[in-house]
Motif scaffolding. Structure first.
Motif, PDB file in Angstrom:
ATOM      1  N   PRO A  16     -25.102   3.495 -14.170  1.00 54.18           N
ATOM      2  CA  PRO A  16     -24.973   2.214 -13.467  1.00 54.18           C
ATOM      3  C   PRO A  16     -25.653   0.840 -13.773  1.00 54.18           C
ATOM      4  N   ASP A  17     -27.198   1.255 -13.944  1.00 52.46           N
ATOM      5  CA  ASP A  17     -28.008  -0.015 -14.470  1.00 52.46           C
ATOM      6  C   ASP A  17     -27.917  -0.170 -15.803  1.00 52.46           C
ATOM      7  N   GLN A 149     -23.563   0.987  -3.391  1.00 51.10           N
ATOM      8  CA  GLN A 149     -24.921   1.087  -3.770  1.00 51.10           C
ATOM      9  C   GLN A 149     -25.229   0.483  -5.206  1.00 51.10           C
ATOM     10  N   LEU A 150     -26.299  -0.308  -5.192  1.00 52.06           N
ATOM     11  CA  LEU A 150     -26.786  -0.770  -6.525  1.00 52.06           C
ATOM     12  C   LEU A 150     -27.988   0.085  -6.817  1.00 52.06           C
ATOM     13  N   VAL A 151     -28.244   0.511  -8.026  1.00 54.90           N
ATOM     14  CA  VAL A 151     -29.174   1.324  -8.700  1.00 54.90           C
ATOM     15  C   VAL A 151     -29.784   0.626  -9.942  1.00 54.90           C
ATOM     16  N   VAL A 152     -31.269   0.699  -9.650  1.00 56.51           N
ATOM     17  CA  VAL A 152     -31.854  -0.110 -11.078  1.00 56.51           C
ATOM     18  C   VAL A 152     -33.001   1.221 -10.939  1.00 56.51           C
ATOM     19  N   GLY A 153     -33.110   1.975 -12.227  1.00 57.35           N
ATOM     20  CA  GLY A 153     -34.105   2.824 -12.166  1.00 57.35           C
ATOM     21  C   GLY A 153     -34.132   3.935 -11.081  1.00 57.35           C
ATOM     22  N   MET A 231     -41.605  -3.078 -11.315  1.00 54.11           N
ATOM     23  CA  MET A 231     -40.097  -3.219 -11.779  1.00 54.11           C
ATOM     24  C   MET A 231     -39.740  -4.894 -11.827  1.00 54.11           C
ATOM     25  N   ILE A 232     -40.542  -5.559 -10.838  1.00 62.64           N
ATOM     26  CA  ILE A 232     -40.117  -7.036 -10.862  1.00 62.64           C
ATOM     27  C   ILE A 232     -40.990  -7.804 -11.487  1.00 62.64           C
ATOM     28  N   LEU A 241     -37.118 -11.347 -13.374  1.00 61.47           N
ATOM     29  CA  LEU A 241     -36.053 -10.209 -13.404  1.00 61.47           C
ATOM     30  C   LEU A 241     -36.473  -9.022 -12.784  1.00 61.47           C
ATOM     31  N   ILE A 242     -35.540  -8.137 -12.820  1.00 60.97           N
ATOM     32  CA  ILE A 242     -35.825  -6.592 -12.269  1.00 60.97           C
ATOM     33  C   ILE A 242     -35.341  -5.755 -13.465  1.00 60.97           C
ATOM     34  N   LYS A 243     -36.112  -4.792 -13.746  1.00 59.78           N
ATOM     35  CA  LYS A 243     -35.605  -3.850 -14.755  1.00 59.78           C
ATOM     36  C   LYS A 243     -36.472  -2.330 -14.285  1.00 59.78           C
ATOM     37  N   PRO A 244     -35.729  -1.314 -14.936  1.00 59.40           N
ATOM     38  CA  PRO A 244     -36.416   0.070 -14.879  1.00 59.40           C
ATOM     39  C   PRO A 244     -37.681   0.054 -15.140  1.00 59.40           C
ATOM     40  N   GLY A 245     -38.728   0.524 -14.234  1.00 61.81           N
ATOM     41  CA  GLY A 245     -40.115   0.836 -14.726  1.00 61.81           C
ATOM     42  C   GLY A 245     -40.161   1.673 -15.947  1.00 61.81           C
ATOM     43  N   GLU A 246     -41.108   1.125 -16.915  1.00 64.13           N
ATOM     44  CA  GLU A 246     -41.310   1.724 -18.238  1.00 64.13           C
ATOM     45  C   GLU A 246     -41.866   3.062 -18.038  1.00 64.13           C
TER      46      GLU A 246
END
Length: 246
Positions: A16-17, A149-153, A231-232, A241-246
């Protein structure tokens, strides 16, 4: 689970992300594991592997796969025992058994233990990929979660219950922190300006109040990123921005 079309014309499954599907391959035959991993990466999926049951459980705990390929015969324990441990960590993850055994009893044992499907060795890579695609779609994996539900990583936000968790651990947010995080998570990987954030979260136009955005971003970082992979992110002169942790 969402879909997109690759440059090669394949329909790709995405979480979903919009990050790649995660697959854990568990087999003690290194050459087979490598072959499967190559085929799955060609699908655009993220792959981790393990050569025994103990390593499989450790990897699953850290990697949080969307689907697992699991050999029945492993050097330290059989696949059914591994499945039991995986189910305690990831109750809903679909599992595809690999087996050299073709007896009805073995197939029934695997499926009764909680396996979702199986293929027998030798098998074609195309068949394995097709079975995995079917499992992912049927289970919904991440997409089977509530529409709210919102999912990012490994970060999840439930818009109905106002619950937030990262890596399965609940995080308490104030109402404003929640609205700010919701806006970021509705736009993963997109840089949002301070003006956009003020307009959406505080409902007034940019007018010298940018410091309130910086302040609440710092609050969120302390709660979301503290002790974890960030993530932020700040894009100097542009926004956040927000993105999944590397």
């Amino acid at each position: 689970m969402t879909t997109t079309t690759s440059p090669q014309g394949r329909t790709e499954l995405l979480r979903p992300d919009r990050t790649p599907v995660r697959v854990l391959v568990v087999d003690d035959e290194a050459s087979l594991t490598e072959l499967l991993s190559l085929a799955l990466r060609y699908e655009g999926w993220e792959v981790r592997s393990a050569g025994d049951g103990a390593a499989a459980v450790r990897t699953a705990r850290a990697f949080r796969p969307d689907v697992v390929i699991l050999d029945v015969m492993l050097p330290d324990m059989d696949g059914i025992a591994v499945l039991g441990r995986l189910r305690r960590e990831l109750s809903d993850v679909p599992v595809l058994f690999l087996t050299a055994r073709d007896s009805v009893e073995d197939r029934i044992a695997g499926l009764t233990a909680g396996g979702d499907d199986y293929v027998t060795k030798p098998f074609s890579l195309e068949e394995v990929v097709a079975r995995l695609r079917g499992l992912i779609r049927r289970s919904g994996t991440a997409a089977a979660r509530s529409e709210s539900q919102l999912v990012v990583g490994d970060l999840m936000l439930d818009e109905d219950s106002h619950e937030v968790s990262r890596g399965g651990k609940n995080i308490h947010l104030t109402a404003t922190e929640f609205e700010l995080l919701r806006f970021l998570m509705r736009n993963p990987r997109r840089v949002l300006s301070k003006a956009q954030i003020l307009d959406r979260v505080w409902n007034y136009d940019f007018g010298g109040q940018a410091n309130v955005v910086e302040l609440y971003i710092s609050y969120l970082r302390k709660k979301i990123d503290a002790g974890r992979t960030p993530m932020i992110h700040t894009r100097r002169g542009a926004g956040y921005l927000i993105k999944p942790g590397e």
